[in-house]
Scaffold this motif. Structure first.
Motif, PDB file in Angstrom:
ATOM      1  N   ALA A 162       0.834  -1.206   0.000  1.00 51.42           N
ATOM      2  CA  ALA A 162       0.000   0.000   0.000  1.00 51.42           C
ATOM      3  C   ALA A 162       0.868   1.255   0.000  1.00 51.42           C
ATOM      4  O   ALA A 162       0.546   2.248  -0.659  1.00 51.42           O
ATOM      5  CB  ALA A 162      -0.929  -0.002   1.208  1.00 51.42           C
ATOM      6  N   LEU A 163       1.986   1.204   0.740  1.00 49.38           N
ATOM      7  CA  LEU A 163       2.899   2.342   0.781  1.00 49.38           C
ATOM      8  C   LEU A 163       3.678   2.494  -0.518  1.00 49.38           C
ATOM      9  O   LEU A 163       4.023   3.618  -0.905  1.00 49.38           O
ATOM     10  CB  LEU A 163       3.882   2.182   1.952  1.00 49.38           C
ATOM     11  CG  LEU A 163       3.299   2.305   3.362  1.00 49.38           C
ATOM     12  CD1 LEU A 163       4.332   1.872   4.390  1.00 49.38           C
ATOM     13  CD2 LEU A 163       2.852   3.735   3.633  1.00 49.38           C
ATOM     14  N   GLY A 164       3.959   1.367  -1.165  1.00 50.98           N
ATOM     15  CA  GLY A 164       4.770   1.407  -2.388  1.00 50.98           C
ATOM     16  C   GLY A 164       4.182   0.556  -3.489  1.00 50.98           C
ATOM     17  O   GLY A 164       4.703  -0.527  -3.778  1.00 50.98           O
ATOM     18  N   PRO A 165       3.102   1.013  -4.124  1.00 53.79           N
ATOM     19  CA  PRO A 165       2.480   0.220  -5.194  1.00 53.79           C
ATOM     20  C   PRO A 165       3.380   0.017  -6.411  1.00 53.79           C
ATOM     21  O   PRO A 165       3.080  -0.818  -7.261  1.00 53.79           O
ATOM     22  CB  PRO A 165       1.231   1.042  -5.554  1.00 53.79           C
ATOM     23  CG  PRO A 165       1.521   2.425  -5.073  1.00 53.79           C
ATOM     24  CD  PRO A 165       2.376   2.274  -3.866  1.00 53.79           C
ATOM     25  N   ASP A 166       4.475   0.780  -6.483  1.00 55.19           N
ATOM     26  CA  ASP A 166       5.438   0.602  -7.573  1.00 55.19           C
ATOM     27  C   ASP A 166       6.750   0.005  -7.072  1.00 55.19           C
ATOM     28  O   ASP A 166       7.768   0.075  -7.777  1.00 55.19           O
ATOM     29  CB  ASP A 166       5.722   1.957  -8.248  1.00 55.19           C
ATOM     30  CG  ASP A 166       4.482   2.532  -8.927  1.00 55.19           C
ATOM     31  OD1 ASP A 166       3.667   1.741  -9.438  1.00 55.19           O
ATOM     32  OD2 ASP A 166       4.327   3.765  -8.933  1.00 55.19           O
ATOM     33  N   ALA A 167       6.741  -0.574  -5.887  1.00 57.18           N
ATOM     34  CA  ALA A 167       7.962  -1.129  -5.299  1.00 57.18           C
ATOM     35  C   ALA A 167       8.017  -2.637  -5.521  1.00 57.18           C
ATOM     36  O   ALA A 167       7.201  -3.369  -4.952  1.00 57.18           O
ATOM     37  CB  ALA A 167       8.018  -0.810  -3.808  1.00 57.18           C
ATOM     38  N   PRO A 168       8.956  -3.122  -6.317  1.00 57.21           N
ATOM     39  CA  PRO A 168       9.058  -4.572  -6.547  1.00 57.21           C
ATOM     40  C   PRO A 168       9.182  -5.373  -5.260  1.00 57.21           C
ATOM     41  O   PRO A 168       8.587  -6.449  -5.137  1.00 57.21           O
ATOM     42  CB  PRO A 168      10.322  -4.699  -7.406  1.00 57.21           C
ATOM     43  CG  PRO A 168      10.435  -3.384  -8.115  1.00 57.21           C
ATOM     44  CD  PRO A 168       9.944  -2.375  -7.121  1.00 57.21           C
ATOM     45  N   ALA A 169       9.937  -4.858  -4.292  1.00 54.00           N
ATOM     46  CA  ALA A 169      10.151  -5.609  -3.042  1.00 54.00           C
ATOM     47  C   ALA A 169       8.842  -5.908  -2.335  1.00 54.00           C
ATOM     48  O   ALA A 169       8.690  -6.974  -1.720  1.00 54.00           O
ATOM     49  CB  ALA A 169      11.083  -4.826  -2.120  1.00 54.00           C
ATOM     50  N   ALA A 170       7.894  -4.990  -2.415  1.00 53.90           N
ATOM     51  CA  ALA A 170       6.602  -5.201  -1.759  1.00 53.90           C
ATOM     52  C   ALA A 170       5.816  -6.304  -2.457  1.00 53.90           C
ATOM     53  O   ALA A 170       5.161  -7.131  -1.808  1.00 53.90           O
ATOM     54  CB  ALA A 170       5.813  -3.899  -1.735  1.00 53.90           C
TER      55      ALA A 170
END
Length: 226
Positions: A162-170
């Motif tokens: 939710a904090l990083g919708p463009d973050a691969p790690a998430a």
């Protein structure tokens, strides 16, 4: 003779002038040493160089909480969790309100020979204090899963996404939790979304040690590169 009001005002102003524990206490000549150590650790160029520089800083200023915290993470990357735990304990003693310090303590306690209850307690304290940060929530999720708290691992991973919708790690972290829960369909749906949005790459999926076997799933095949 000074009035009681004047004395109180001077005490307040004096308190405001004091350096923040673990931050401003670092002598100027050691600031560059610390920043070079931090850069060496973050870039992964030389973990041993980072440790040597941090050793110098902490020899001069043992209560430098930030240096303790960075050295703990360097030691974890060097697979020396027991030493990392000692630094993390010191960091939480110096700055008990710092959620990052409690998170590193949880990581070190879980990976090393520390008390398992200590890892649970540190995880709880970290979660109470950390309200944002993609990387921090990914790491909270890792620790929770390692402690067999799979529902919490999912919750932390969902916050990271939710904090990083463009973050691969998430994406990777939540998909890994789904696989651990044997929710393979949910993992495939999530990975398909990441591939379709361009956040993830097919080559990274194939090379992933946990999620790689899902690459041949029909839901993902159409999204894979080449």
């Amino acid at each position: 003779m000074r009035s009681a009001r004047s004395i109180i005002l001077l005490a307040v102003l004096g308190g405001l002038a004091l350096p923040a524990t673990g931050q401003s206490i670092r002598p100027p000549e050691l600031r560059q040493e610390f920043h070079r150590a931090e850069r060496a650790w973050r870039t992964g160029t030389n973990l041993y160089e980072a440790k040597i520089r941090l050793d110098r800083v902490l020899k001069a200023v043992p209560d430098d909480a930030e240096a303790r915290l960075v050295r703990a993470r360097v030691l974890l990357d060097l697979d020396r969790p027991s030493e990392a735990l000692a630094d993390a304990r010191a960091a939480t003693r110096i700055t008990p309100g710092d959620g990052r310090a409690w998170l590193v303590r949880a990581e070190a306690a879980q990976r090393g020979e520390g008390d398992r209850e200590e890892a649970f307690d540190a995880l709880d304290r970290a979660a109470e204090r950390i309200t944002d940060g993609i990387d921090e929530h990914v790491r909270l999720s890792w620790v929770a899963q390692a402690l067999s708290e799979i529902d919490r691992a999912e919750a932390f991973a969902r916050i990271a996404l939710a904090l990083g919708p463009d973050a691969p790690a998430a994406y990777w972290r939540l998909a890994e939790v789904f696989v651990a829960q044997e929710r393979f369909g949910d993992a495939e749906t999530l990975l398909a979304r990441g591939l379709e949005d361009g956040v993830l790459s097919g080559s990274s999926l194939r090379a992933h040690p946990v999620l790689g076997p899902l690459a041949d799933a029909p839901a993902l095949r159409a999204h894979l590169d080449g």
